[in-house]
Write a protein that holds these residues in place. Structure first.
Motif: not given
Length: 154
Positions: A51-80
């Motif tokens: 939760a600490a690792l992925l929660g923080n990483a994804l919160d940071n990504a969401l926060e960055a996307c919120e600063q983008m123009e509405a509807g243009s933000g994206w996040i891609c997660i790849n776990i392999r």
């Protein structure tokens, strides 16, 4: 499910799949494109560490996307899993390069006291399990790659 969060069987790790589902729902509500590609993996991390690792990483990504123009933000997660390693790669759109001081991302939020610690707790988890964590910024996208040795063979 009752609360409208669709939980996928992405990683096969219950707490991680639940966390991904919650962040995906959050992204959807904020009109941020959120894509998960994952294989089943084994990690020797506790639920709190995940939760600490992925929660923080994804919160940071969401926060960055919120600063983008509405509807243009994206996040891609790849776990392999590649040979003996598990790779967790999170790429997100962002307007400008994050400020990194002494390998620590400095928050752009006004309340510096409360924030900027996400990275420190992420690094602590990675170090405790002899993993590695790398960041890269280019062409308005930010990438974090976290890797651990796969433990399924132990």
């Amino acid at each position: 499910s009752a609360d409208g969060v669709e939980i996928g069987q992405w990683t096969g790790i219950a707490v991680l799949d639940f966390l991904l589902a919650c962040k995906q729902a959050e992204a959807k509500a904020k009109k941020i494109y959120f894509n998960i590609y994952s294989e089943p993996v084994c990690l020797k991390l506790t639920d709190q560490e995940l939760a600490a690792l992925l929660g923080n990483a994804l919160d940071n990504a969401l926060e960055a996307c919120e600063q983008m123009e509405a509807g243009s933000g994206w996040i891609c997660i790849n776990i392999r899993k590649i040979q003996e390693m598990v790779f967790i790669k999170i790429v997100n759109s962002c307007k400008s390069a994050p400020r990194i001081e002494e390998k620590r991302i400095v928050t752009s939020k006004k309340d510096q006291e409360e924030h900027g610690w996400g990275l420190a707790s992420m690094k602590a988890v990675v170090d405790r399990h002899n993993g590695s964590m790398n960041f890269q910024f280019s062409h308005n996208q930010f990438t974090v790659v976290i890797s651990f040795f796969d433990v399924s063979g132990n």
